[in-house]
Structure formats: C-alpha cells, structure tokens
Scaffold this active site. Sequence first.
Site, PDB file in Angstrom:
ATOM      1  N   GLU A 168     -21.929  16.766  33.224  1.00 53.34           N
ATOM      2  CA  GLU A 168     -22.543  17.871  33.393  1.00 53.34           C
ATOM      3  C   GLU A 168     -21.696  19.456  34.203  1.00 53.34           C
ATOM      4  O   GLU A 168     -21.814  20.552  34.988  1.00 53.34           O
ATOM      5  CB  GLU A 168     -24.039  18.637  34.752  1.00 53.34           C
ATOM      6  CG  GLU A 168     -24.911  17.459  34.364  1.00 53.34           C
ATOM      7  CD  GLU A 168     -26.037  17.313  35.039  1.00 53.34           C
ATOM      8  OE1 GLU A 168     -26.528  18.025  36.100  1.00 53.34           O
ATOM      9  OE2 GLU A 168     -26.664  16.831  35.026  1.00 53.34           O
ATOM     10  N   GLU A 354     -29.258  10.489  32.133  1.00 52.41           N
ATOM     11  CA  GLU A 354     -30.128  10.874  33.305  1.00 52.41           C
ATOM     12  C   GLU A 354     -31.657  11.682  33.223  1.00 52.41           C
ATOM     13  O   GLU A 354     -31.535  11.987  31.792  1.00 52.41           O
ATOM     14  CB  GLU A 354     -29.739  11.732  34.173  1.00 52.41           C
ATOM     15  CG  GLU A 354     -28.307  12.029  34.980  1.00 52.41           C
ATOM     16  CD  GLU A 354     -28.034  12.746  36.019  1.00 52.41           C
ATOM     17  OE1 GLU A 354     -28.956  13.968  36.363  1.00 52.41           O
ATOM     18  OE2 GLU A 354     -26.642  12.727  36.350  1.00 52.41           O
TER      19      GLU A 354
END
Length: 449
Positions: A168, A354
């Site tokens: 991220e 995720e």
Amino acid sequence: MSEEILKFPDDFLWGAATASYQIEGAYNEDGKGESIWDRFAHTPGKIYRGDTGDVACDHYHRYREDVENMKKLALKAYRFSISWPRVIPQGKGPANDAGLDFYDRLVDELLKEGIEPFITLYHWDLPQALQEEGGWANRDLAGYFADYVALVAHRLGDRVHHWITHNEPWVTSFLGYGLGVHAPGIKDLASAVQVSHHLLLSHGRAVEVLRDLGDERTVVGITLNLSPIHPASEKEEDKRAAERYDGNLNRWFLDPIFKGTYPPDMWKYYGDKVPKVLAGDMSVISKRIDFVGVNYYTRSIVKADPKQMFGLSTLKVEGAEYTDMEWEVYPRGIYEILKRVQDDYDPEAIYITENGAAFPDEVDEDGKVRDFRRINYLKEHFAFAHRAMKEGVKLKGYFVWSLMDNFEWAYGYSKRFGLIYLDYPTQKRIFKESAHWYRKVIEKNGVER
Ligand code: IFM
C-alpha cells in the site's frame, strides 16, 4: 433447497496475512533497531489509548504456535512482512544475524507444514535511522531498499519464491507524509507526492534485484490498496471529484507500474507539487511484474467539497452496513475493482492480498467468538471474487486480513480483524467461528451459497 457451491480452481491459494509491526512485538530484542512505528507509537497522543507494538501478539516468540494454528486453519499460503530494522538495524550497513535467523526459522516452520510463504518486504516499519536522513522523501532510500532486499533475498530466496515489494504505497505516502496520521507523522502534500515516486522507484529497483536471483521460480509483485470510487451524484463537480480521488488512490500507482507514466490529469492537478522524476525512473518503475496484489476493503462515494484535501469528501450510505472501521460493507466492490484492474492493466496474475473486516468481537461465556458478521462479509466477497474469475480475471489466490487480531496502527488494539481472537493480557489465541468456517471453505475449495 440444495445449496450451490462456488468451486475455486484446484491450485487456488487460500491464505491469511499479517505484518511485522502489527504482530511481532520484541521491539528491541536480539539487536533489532528502532523503526519509525516504534518512535511514532512511543510518542504520546499518536495512538489510541497509547497502545504500542512493543509486545503486540508476541509472534516473535510464539511463531511456532501461530504456524500450528495456520495448519489447523488448513492455510495453503501465509503472507507476512519482514521488519527492515530487525535485519538491518540502521537501515544500511551491518546486518543483524539474529533477526535474519528469526525469518529463517519462520520460513522453515511454514514449509514444514506445507504452507507457501509470501513475503512483503516493506509494510511500513522503516528503520528510524533512515528517517533521520529524510525517510522516503530522500531519493537515496531507493538504493538502500534495494540493498536490503538483496540481503533478504539471498538469505531466504532458496525457499521463498513469492515476493511483494511494498504494501500500500498510497498509505505510506498520503497517510504518513500527507495527513500525518501514520508514522512518520508529516503533513505536507508535496512530500507525500515525492515519497510516492520514491516508493515506486524502490519497487522497481527491488524487482531488478529479485530477478537477479536468476531463479525461474521467483514470482514478484506489489500490493496496492484499491477501491472503486463512485460519484455521489450525476453533478459534473461530483463526477470530477470522483475522477480525482480515483486518480490519487488508484491510477497514480497503477499507471506508472503498468504503463510507465503518471496519469496526465493528476500530474496537472498536483501542479507545483509533482515529484521530481529523473531520466530512466519510469522504465525502472514499470519493470515487468508477475502479479499485482489487491487489498480491498470498501468503496468510496465522493462529492465535491472545495474546502477539503483534493477538493472532495466521502459520504456515508443511508441504511448500509458498516464495519468497526466505519467502512461500508460493499462486496460488489471486489468484483468491480478486479474487473477494472484486469481490463485496464492486464496483469499476468492478481492476488487479493488483503480482505477482511473489523467487528467488536467478544468471547462468550462458553469460550466461543460468534463473529457471524465476519463470516457473512467474507462469504459475499468470496462469491464476488469468484464471479470476477469466471469473467476472465486472473485471480490466483486470496489472503484474509488477518490471521489474528493485532495492532491496528493509529487505532491500537481497539479494532479486531482476526480470524483468531487475541486475548492480549494472556496472549491466548482463540479460533473465532469465522476461522472454523474458513477452514471448511479451504477444505472444500469452495463457498456454499
Ligand atoms: O491493518 C491494515 C494493514 O496493515 C494494511 N491494510 C489495511 C489493514 C486494515 O486497516
């Protein structure tokens, strides 16, 4: 009425994910250096209730029990991250053998149980010593990162074949350097944008290092947090706001990696805040990767709001279900984002690296954790991911966030994302109902609808 089973491909990799600072603890043991999250969490007022990752899930000492639990869950793969300051305490220079030994033991334990390790090389715990040199705003970090990746890859690359360079980068840049709610806590949009470029550059450098291993089994990618962005209305200004947020969150990272350019609308929008890009950078950033990891949690509904950052704000949906993070439960979004990534960028493979939800779980008197909302959340997301796959998305695996409850950054331990409940005072691990349910999904390689 007979139940329909959505079957997944035989080689589909069902997994769970964690990250070093969120679970390891042992923050100053066996020669580990300080990370920016150690520093941030030790600074009063930064983390809810003053929580820190000093002990977290004590995974550093309890990793054998945790791998045993993964086995009980029937996991096929486990995604975890390496703490850079545990293996190179000052970020560059001498390595810490004790730190490398820990990951060595963990990898061996996983392989012994037939669980495929997926290593994330950077999940936010930068060595504090490198922050003193400007952190990711300093271009030199791309080189230090490449050296660190080389060290880890040479130590573990004989047994580990799946690598994720960054987790991220949007969060690292815009929450760490833009809004300052994550370490290192800087509030400066121009730095955030420059940092995003250095992260992407370091990603490309890491890809080169991993390819240099010369091992055909090496599979390398990056994990991005992506979301469908919907305008709040048909008004032109709302549509433009949604396009801008999509540019900032999704395209600013996908375009350079897959197309070798920054999106022109965002380049124009950032104006004098655009990053300094040197000749050759974009070709390093767009080195071929084997997969893209998608972290999906929710969508955003956006309206124009000139007073806010990027001239927009997000809206809540009347009547919709929200998780403990105040994120809308929107399973269709995983389908939307998977389709979009496949159609617009044509990656060789995609993993959901995720997906999961925080709910206020409690242990009942009989010792059970009845997290039926999480089961429902996962079931609906699995079904939409399955649909995307049926329509041609090259989805190869799915990692639930998270294996166990852990340190949720600025929220401390107040948010529980785990399949396994953590009783922090005793460090007892308790399988939630969702863990039992997930094991059955994996064993059947399918989801009942
Ligand atoms: O806990 C985080 C993780 O570290 C990165 N992705 C989102 C998760 C939930 O907020």
